[in-house]
Design a protein around this motif. Structure first.
Motif, PDB file in Angstrom:
ATOM      1  N   THR A 272       0.856  -1.195   0.000  1.00 46.04           N
ATOM      2  CA  THR A 272       0.000   0.000   0.000  1.00 46.04           C
ATOM      3  C   THR A 272       0.889   1.241   0.000  1.00 46.04           C
ATOM      4  OG1 THR A 272      -0.028  -0.257   2.384  1.00 46.04           O
ATOM      5  CG2 THR A 272      -1.992  -0.965   1.200  1.00 46.04           C
ATOM      6  N   PRO A 273       0.419   2.345  -0.611  1.00 41.48           N
ATOM      7  CA  PRO A 273       1.235   3.556  -0.597  1.00 41.48           C
ATOM      8  C   PRO A 273       1.483   3.996   0.834  1.00 41.48           C
ATOM      9  CG  PRO A 273      -0.673   3.806  -2.027  1.00 41.48           C
ATOM     10  CD  PRO A 273      -0.858   2.533  -1.271  1.00 41.48           C
ATOM     11  N   LYS A 274       2.738   4.294   1.153  1.00 44.12           N
ATOM     12  CA  LYS A 274       3.045   4.694   2.523  1.00 44.12           C
ATOM     13  C   LYS A 274       2.927   6.195   2.724  1.00 44.12           C
ATOM     14  CE  LYS A 274       5.971   2.894   5.164  1.00 44.12           C
ATOM     15  NZ  LYS A 274       7.290   2.867   5.730  1.00 44.12           N
ATOM     16  N   PHE A 275       3.002   6.934   1.626  1.00 45.94           N
ATOM     17  CA  PHE A 275       2.991   8.384   1.736  1.00 45.94           C
ATOM     18  C   PHE A 275       1.897   8.950   0.833  1.00 45.94           C
ATOM     19  CE2 PHE A 275       7.220   6.826   2.491  1.00 45.94           C
ATOM     20  CZ  PHE A 275       7.538   7.420   3.695  1.00 45.94           C
ATOM     21  N   ALA A 276       1.277  10.011   1.279  1.00 45.91           N
ATOM     22  CA  ALA A 276       0.254  10.634   0.451  1.00 45.91           C
ATOM     23  C   ALA A 276       0.618  12.095   0.222  1.00 45.91           C
ATOM     24  CB  ALA A 276      -1.099  10.544   1.150  1.00 45.91           C
ATOM     25  N   ILE A 382      14.213   2.775  -0.255  1.00 43.92           N
ATOM     26  CA  ILE A 382      14.594   1.436   0.226  1.00 43.92           C
ATOM     27  C   ILE A 382      13.989   1.172   1.605  1.00 43.92           C
ATOM     28  CG2 ILE A 382      16.542  -0.003   0.962  1.00 43.92           C
ATOM     29  CD1 ILE A 382      18.216   1.276  -1.251  1.00 43.92           C
ATOM     30  N   ARG A 383      14.076   2.168   2.480  1.00 48.91           N
ATOM     31  CA  ARG A 383      13.578   1.943   3.850  1.00 48.91           C
ATOM     32  C   ARG A 383      12.057   1.847   3.894  1.00 48.91           C
ATOM     33  NH1 ARG A 383      15.530   6.187   7.527  1.00 48.91           N
ATOM     34  NH2 ARG A 383      15.682   7.493   5.685  1.00 48.91           N
ATOM     35  N   SER A 384      11.386   2.272   2.828  1.00 47.53           N
ATOM     36  CA  SER A 384       9.919   2.166   2.802  1.00 47.53           C
ATOM     37  C   SER A 384       9.435   0.878   2.144  1.00 47.53           C
ATOM     38  CB  SER A 384       9.321   3.338   2.018  1.00 47.53           C
ATOM     39  OG  SER A 384       9.821   4.541   2.494  1.00 47.53           O
ATOM     40  N   LEU A 385      10.351   0.070   1.595  1.00 44.33           N
ATOM     41  CA  LEU A 385       9.907  -1.138   0.879  1.00 44.33           C
ATOM     42  C   LEU A 385       9.154  -2.064   1.829  1.00 44.33           C
ATOM     43  CD1 LEU A 385      13.080  -1.990  -1.256  1.00 44.33           C
ATOM     44  CD2 LEU A 385      10.871  -1.176  -2.108  1.00 44.33           C
ATOM     45  N   LYS A 443       9.789   2.406  -7.992  1.00 42.39           N
ATOM     46  CA  LYS A 443       9.362   1.927  -6.666  1.00 42.39           C
ATOM     47  C   LYS A 443       8.855   3.091  -5.829  1.00 42.39           C
ATOM     48  CE  LYS A 443       9.622  -2.350  -6.687  1.00 42.39           C
ATOM     49  NZ  LYS A 443       8.541  -3.240  -6.326  1.00 42.39           N
ATOM     50  N   GLY A 444       9.530   4.236  -5.945  1.00 38.10           N
ATOM     51  CA  GLY A 444       9.105   5.431  -5.212  1.00 38.10           C
ATOM     52  C   GLY A 444       7.682   5.807  -5.602  1.00 38.10           C
ATOM     53  N   GLU A 445       7.407   5.783  -6.898  1.00 40.94           N
ATOM     54  CA  GLU A 445       6.060   6.134  -7.371  1.00 40.94           C
ATOM     55  C   GLU A 445       5.017   5.199  -6.784  1.00 40.94           C
ATOM     56  OE1 GLU A 445       6.122   6.286 -11.637  1.00 40.94           O
ATOM     57  OE2 GLU A 445       7.156   8.225 -11.561  1.00 40.94           O
ATOM     58  N   GLU A 446       5.341   3.904  -6.722  1.00 43.73           N
ATOM     59  CA  GLU A 446       4.385   2.919  -6.180  1.00 43.73           C
ATOM     60  C   GLU A 446       4.061   3.218  -4.723  1.00 43.73           C
ATOM     61  OE1 GLU A 446       5.930  -1.063  -6.641  1.00 43.73           O
ATOM     62  OE2 GLU A 446       6.068  -0.824  -8.821  1.00 43.73           O
ATOM     63  N   GLY A 448       4.360   6.317  -3.271  1.00 43.09           N
ATOM     64  CA  GLY A 448       4.033   7.728  -3.039  1.00 43.09           C
ATOM     65  C   GLY A 448       5.245   8.573  -2.694  1.00 43.09           C
ATOM     66  N   VAL A 449       6.449   8.115  -3.015  1.00 40.77           N
ATOM     67  CA  VAL A 449       7.661   8.911  -2.775  1.00 40.77           C
ATOM     68  C   VAL A 449       8.140   9.444  -4.120  1.00 40.77           C
ATOM     69  CG1 VAL A 449      10.035   8.876  -1.890  1.00 40.77           C
ATOM     70  CG2 VAL A 449       8.313   7.366  -0.886  1.00 40.77           C
ATOM     71  N   LYS A 450       8.136  10.749  -4.262  1.00 41.23           N
ATOM     72  CA  LYS A 450       8.551  11.333  -5.553  1.00 41.23           C
ATOM     73  C   LYS A 450      10.071  11.511  -5.549  1.00 41.23           C
ATOM     74  CE  LYS A 450       4.370  12.465  -7.311  1.00 41.23           C
ATOM     75  NZ  LYS A 450       3.835  11.112  -7.128  1.00 41.23           N
ATOM     76  N   CYS A 451      10.747  10.872  -6.500  1.00 41.82           N
ATOM     77  CA  CYS A 451      12.211  10.950  -6.550  1.00 41.82           C
ATOM     78  C   CYS A 451      12.625  11.858  -7.696  1.00 41.82           C
ATOM     79  CB  CYS A 451      12.797   9.548  -6.716  1.00 41.82           C
ATOM     80  SG  CYS A 451      12.352   8.459  -5.378  1.00 41.82           S
ATOM     81  N   PHE A 452      12.494  13.171  -7.465  1.00 41.79           N
ATOM     82  CA  PHE A 452      12.747  14.146  -8.538  1.00 41.79           C
ATOM     83  C   PHE A 452      14.200  14.092  -9.019  1.00 41.79           C
ATOM     84  CE2 PHE A 452       9.363  16.082  -5.937  1.00 41.79           C
ATOM     85  CZ  PHE A 452       8.373  16.127  -6.896  1.00 41.79           C
ATOM     86  N   MET A 453      15.120  13.977  -8.055  1.00 42.15           N
ATOM     87  CA  MET A 453      16.535  14.095  -8.435  1.00 42.15           C
ATOM     88  C   MET A 453      16.999  12.872  -9.214  1.00 42.15           C
ATOM     89  SD  MET A 453      17.748  16.013  -5.040  1.00 42.15           S
ATOM     90  CE  MET A 453      16.550  15.239  -4.017  1.00 42.15           C
ATOM     91  N   ASN A 454      16.549  11.692  -8.779  1.00 37.94           N
ATOM     92  CA  ASN A 454      16.912  10.482  -9.522  1.00 37.94           C
ATOM     93  C   ASN A 454      16.259  10.482 -10.901  1.00 37.94           C
ATOM     94  OD1 ASN A 454      18.487   8.212  -7.973  1.00 37.94           O
ATOM     95  ND2 ASN A 454      17.288   9.349  -6.473  1.00 37.94           N
TER      96      ASN A 454
END
Ligand SMILES: NC(=O)c1ccc[n+]([C@@H]2O[C@H](COP(=O)([O-])OP(=O)(O)OC[C@H]3O[C@@H](n4cnc5c(N)ncnc54)[C@H](OP(=O)(O)O)[C@@H]3O)[C@@H](O)[C@H]2O)c1
Length: 517
Positions: A272-276, A382-385, A443-446, A448-454
């Motif tokens: 489930t998305p961890k962040f909204a 990674i820590r949110s997986l 994985k970030g998108e799944e 809810g973590v937006k990884c702009f820099m990557n």
């Protein structure tokens, strides 16, 4: 302890690896004791002698197929032929030209270590022509089948999809050594030769390949082969001499057999998305912790066992000394993969942008800020997986500060090396960025973590790659190769054709020169 104690009652300690075990397939590696002991549903009761155990469960086929015949492929195939009672090894070529070159050569592989060349022979060779894939479908294989899909939308393997000269021999153990970007097209060409008891060992850099293979090549769990993953830290490169590899950096291979969904329930994690996203700017907080399903089975399922082929391939790789292979459980292997991924996420793209060696990212104030920004995203993803939530110390192990230590350590140890991504970009080849920073972004998108820099760095690398490809492409196909350069080859459904032949109209496909104009 009980099992170990009863095993020692003969008065002297016997080892699974000990001298009594002259059987070549003697037990080695992880879970040795567990595998050799009879399980509840096994009847009749097995002997505790490892040689007898393996005679009772013979390996159906000892042959190992190696695909992706580049640096890693040659190194693995060469190493396998160096062990006592070496397995039969088949080199699977993906072009007619490659196979022809092999057939015309002395049919041996050479590995150079510290300027010492070791030659090994006795290989078999076969052909599986690469299939191009677009949007999840095989295209351009020129099978002559107007309806390559069945009514269920799945691709139908047909006799016509086997091209002239291709082998149809079943494959029980397959090691894939090509780049991540070529895994799908390679597996497309041999999927009809793999079956539900086959094992595929993936030796690519990056992550997400196995999931992609399951989705695109083996969507049916009932017929899906078994998977094994290896993390390779050896360093090798090819030379101008064909079929020669230089083993330049001594490393190790960490191996793990992945559980097959057919044999066990899915993991007890609900992704489930961890962040909204918040309408007003607020600090990012986890919406809810990992969400274990109460009805799911325990994480370690004592019923899951290795299949004969998986166990055989793992054992064979473990008993190959030069590979320095070690077996790990899937959760341990995943953490090792993620650590390597974190280092690759920084070193590979930054060396591309700087066009410098791995050491060029060290001792630089501004680049250290860039590394820290990138690692903050990598660490958060990674820590949110969800699959890591129940493993102790994950938060500390993948803390941004610890990851920075890992990155700096790798960059220091390999400071004189040119990263594989930089080598690919310079040569106008496709990079593995989609399976490195691209995996973090996905994985970030799944979650809810937006990884702009990557995301930005990934596209900068792709942009630079595209720009160099265009520059190189402008010279093709009408320039002659310079002195010392390889002959310019044109890709064709029937293999690679020298450009000179195409222009001179000496090919079997007379329409080719038309296409070039
Ligand atoms: N080299 C290292 O030191 C090292 C270390 C650790 C990890 N790795 C990882 O190991 C993987 C392989 O690296 P590598 O250095 O061995 O790459 P490589 O030298 O480029 O070899 C890849 C080989 O795969 C072949 N190939 C391409 N498409 C194929 C297809 N559809 N079917 C079958 N074969 C195909 C290529 O053939 P062509 O030459 O005809 O294109 C090439 O011979 C990469 O993921 C890399 O990141 C490499």
């Amino acid at each position: 302890m009980g099992r170990v104690a009863s095993y020692q009652t003969s008065g002297r300690r016997r080892s699974w690896l000990g001298p009594e075990s002259t059987e070549p397939q003697a037990k080695q590696g992880i879970n040795a004791e567990k595998d050799a002991s009879p399980t509840a549903n096994e009847a009749p009761r097995m002997s505790r002698n490892p040689a007898e155990f393996y005679r009772a469960q013979p390996v159906r086929d000892r042959r190992i197929h190696v695909m992706g015949l580049g640096s890693v492929g040659y190194f693995i195939a060469h190493s396998l032929k160096g062990i006592p009672n070496a397995p039969p090894v088949t080199l699977v070529f993906h072009s007619r030209n490659g196979l022809k070159q092999w057939e015309e050569s002395p049919k041996r592989l050479q590995c150079v270590t510290d300027r010492d060349t070791e030659r090994r022979e006795g290989y078999d060779a076969d052909l599986a022509l690469s299939r191009s894939r677009y949007h999840g479908k095989e295209v351009g294989s020129n099978t002559g089948d107007p309806f390559p899909e069945g009514s269920d939308g799945q691709e139908r393997p047909s006799a016509e999809s086997i091209m002239y000269g291709e082998s149809t021999e079943p494959i029980n153990s397959l090691i894939l050594c090509m780049k991540s970007t070529h895994v799908l097209s390679a597996l497309s060409s041999v999927k009809h030769r793999l079956h539900k008891d086959s094992v595929i060992c993936f030796l690519q850099n990056g992550m997400g390949i196995v999931e992609e293979v399951s989705k695109e090549i083996f969507p049916d769990v009932a017929t899906r082969p078994h998977y094994m993953v290896g993390i390779n830290s050896h360093g090798m490169h090819r030379t101008d001499d064909p079929f020669t590899v230089v083993h330049a950096g001594f490393g190790a291979i960490s191996l793990g057999i992945l559980p097959n969904e057919r044999d066990r329930e899915p993991a007890p994690y609900t992704p489930t998305p961890k962040f909204a996203a918040h309408s007003s700017p607020q600090p990012i907080e986890p919406v809810r912790p990992a969400n274990p399903s109460p009805s799911a089975p325990p994480v370690t399922d004592s019923n899951s066992t290795f299949t004969t082929n998986s166990r055989y391939l793992l054992r064979t790789l473990l008993r190959t000394p030069v590979l320095c292979a070690a077996g790990f459980s899937p959760p341990d292997l995943l953490q090792l993969q993620l650590e390597k991924l974190a280092a690759n996420c920084i070193i590979n793209p930054l060396t591309v942008m700087l066009d410098g060696r791995n050491g060029s990212i060290l001792y630089n104030y501004s680049l250290t800020r860039v590394i820290r920004l990138l690692l903050s995203e990598v660490s958060l993803v990674i820590r949110s997986l969800p699959e890591l939530q129940y493993i102790p110390n994950v938060q500390q192990r993948f803390d941004p500060g610890r990851l920075e230590t890992v990155v700096v350590g790798v960059a220091n140890r390999t400071s004189d090396n040119i990263s594989s991504m930089l080598a690919d970009v310079r040569a106008g080849r496709q990079t593995e960025i989609d399976y490195i920073n691209g995996w973090i972004v996905k994985k970030g998108e799944e979650m809810g973590v937006k990884c702009f820099m990557n995301f930005m760095l990934m596209h900068m690398v792709k942009g630079k790659g595209g720009f160099i490809q265009m520059e190189l492409g402008e010279g093709v196909p009408f320039v002659e190769p310079r002195l010392g350069e390889e002959e310019v080859m044109i890709k064709d459904a029937f293999g690679d054709i020298p450009l000179a032949d195409v222009v001179a109209g000496e090919t079997s496909t007379p329409e080719e020169p038309e296409k070039l104009r």
